[in-house]
Design a protein around this motif. Structure first.
Motif, short mmCIF file in Angstrom:
data_model
loop_
_atom_site.label_atom_id
_atom_site.label_comp_id
_atom_site.label_asym_id
_atom_site.label_seq_id
_atom_site.Cartn_x
_atom_site.Cartn_y
_atom_site.Cartn_z
N MET A 47 0.84 -1.21 0.00
CA MET A 47 0.00 0.00 0.00
C MET A 47 0.87 1.25 0.00
O MET A 47 1.85 1.31 0.76
CB MET A 47 -0.84 0.05 1.28
N GLU A 53 -4.11 5.88 5.76
CA GLU A 53 -3.52 5.35 6.99
C GLU A 53 -3.19 6.48 7.97
O GLU A 53 -2.50 6.24 8.97
CB GLU A 53 -2.24 4.55 6.68
N TYR A 255 -6.76 -4.73 5.34
CA TYR A 255 -6.68 -4.17 3.99
C TYR A 255 -6.51 -5.28 2.96
O TYR A 255 -6.08 -6.39 3.29
CB TYR A 255 -5.57 -3.11 3.86
N ALA A 268 -3.04 -6.53 7.68
CA ALA A 268 -1.95 -7.28 8.30
C ALA A 268 -2.17 -7.19 9.80
O ALA A 268 -2.67 -6.18 10.30
CB ALA A 268 -0.61 -6.68 7.95
N ARG A 311 8.17 -5.38 10.93
CA ARG A 311 8.31 -3.96 10.61
C ARG A 311 9.34 -3.36 11.57
O ARG A 311 9.37 -3.73 12.75
CB ARG A 311 6.98 -3.23 10.81
N ARG A 337 5.43 0.95 9.38
CA ARG A 337 4.43 0.46 8.42
C ARG A 337 4.64 1.07 7.04
O ARG A 337 3.84 0.83 6.13
CB ARG A 337 3.02 0.82 8.89
#
Ligand code: GLY
Length: 377
Positions: A47, A53, A255, A268, A311, A337
């Motif tokens: 994304m 976000e 998502y 996620a 992450r 992210r």
């Protein structure tokens, strides 16, 4: 200070993007990674969604994301030319949708927050959303269309970056780096599993593993686990959406990012369990349950892959981009992210640092903000 030789630690999307741009600009570049392009960048959904976000209180991150998504089409075009293969960018935009009343109230708050920042988004009802994306199910009651939030196939991107890095003349060595070495004032090299290598300038882009590489980074980056699923539409199944769909389902975010080949990435989860990359039953169950409520047709899809990545979380969710500690140590990590989203801006910023021309757009990400707070050295 300007540099002519660069050692990049980490061959994820950030390390490869920086290595490509630096090598193309004429620097002598070596990239070190025991398993290039296999970490969080490979697991990612892709994304490029700073607006959908966005989160109140994270205006610095929104600013970086909006600037980087603006640079994405140019970056993808130059990368495709340099690599001789597509970069994987999709320009269909994003919808963010809500199911129940609480979720719709949260989206209204997001729309209001974005309008307050001068970022207009289009509010849509359930029927309008289904006209745009027939794959959305009847539980979807409202949402927002954000045409400027894009997506990229991260694996296509990584393949293009590897090709571009090699074509630009950078060396990629499959070796683990244990630490960056310095003499107290300046960087002198890196300690690897194959012995010590001298270095003039070291760029740490090792994602969640960055903190262990130099004392100046200790405590500044931590692993934040994310589990993700890859689905494929089977013959006769309802087609996937063409836009990225971000949804709130009873307060939980999920998502779905479509791929050119009929694939759909569902993500996620977000948990902090150290350096743990096992996929859990609960994670898969939560993702499928929530995604199916928004996109009921996925029940007929094939489940192709379940994976987990780490992450690189920072203390304030902003990346660390800049010089830190001894002379010759640069860091581009802590993207949390947003590693794929922030790759073009990060690569521009690193190139600026190497040339002695800092990029003003990344001032909020200067790692000196932690040194000033008593961390690093
Ligand atoms: N950027 C989405 C994620 O980290 O899950």
């Amino acid at each position: 200070m300007t540099y002519t030789r660069l050692t990049v630690v980490g061959a994820g999307v950030i390390g490869l993007s920086c290595a490509w741009r630096a090598a193309a600009a004429g620097l002598d570049v070596t990239v070190l990674d025991p398993a290039p392009a296999s970490g969080a960048s490979r697991v990612a959904g892709g994304m490029l969604a700073p607006v959908t976000e966005a989160w109140p209180g994270e205006e610095g991150l929104l600013g970086l994301g909006v600037e980087s998504v603006r640079r994405w089409p140019g970056f993808a075009g130059r990368l495709a030319d340099a690599a001789g293969r597509p970069a994987g960018l999709r320009t269909e935009g994003t919808v963010v949708v809500a199911t129940g009343g609480g979720d719709r109230a949260e989206l209204d708050a997001l729309a209001g927050y974005l309008a307050g920042l001068g970022r207009e988004v289009q509010r849509l009802g359930g029927r309008e959303l289904r006209r745009l994306e027939p794959a959305l199910g009847p539980e979807v009651r409202g949402g927002l269309s954000v045409p400027g939030d894009l997506a990229v196939d991260n694996r296509v991107l990584l393949a293009a970056l590897r090709a571009a890095v090699e074509r630009a003349g950078a060396a990629v060595r499959e070796v683990e780096v244990h630490e960056v070495l310095d003499d107290g004032d300046r960087v002198t090299g890196v300690r690897t599993a194959a012995g010590d290598l001298p270095a003039e300038c070291v760029l740490v882009c090792a994602g969640a593993h960055s903190a262990a590489l130099h004392p100046a980074l200790h405590g500044l980056v931590r692993p934040v686990k994310g589990e993700i699923l890859r689905l494929a539409a089977r013959v006769g199944a309802f087609p996937p959406p063409s836009r990225t769909v971000r949804a709130l389902v009873d307060g939980r975010p999920v998502y779905a990012v479509p791929r050119d080949d009929g694939g759909l990435v569902i993500g996620a989860t977000q948990t902090e369990t150290g350096f743990d990359t096992e996929v859990t039953v609960g994670g898969v169950r939560d993702l499928l349950r929530d995604a199916e409520r928004v996109l009921p047709g996925i029940a007929e899809y094939a489940l192709v892959e379940a994976a987990a990545g780490l992450r690189p979380g920072s203390r304030d969710n902003l990346p660390l981009l800049g010089a830190l500690g001894p002379e010759g140590l640069l860091v581009a990590t802590g993207h949390h992210r947003n590693g794929i989203l922030l790759a073009p801006l990060t690569a521009d910023a690193v190139l600026g640092l190497l040339r002695g021309e800092p990029e003003p757009a990344v001032a909020a990400a200067d790692p000196a903000r932690f040194a000033a707070a008593g961390h690093g050295r």
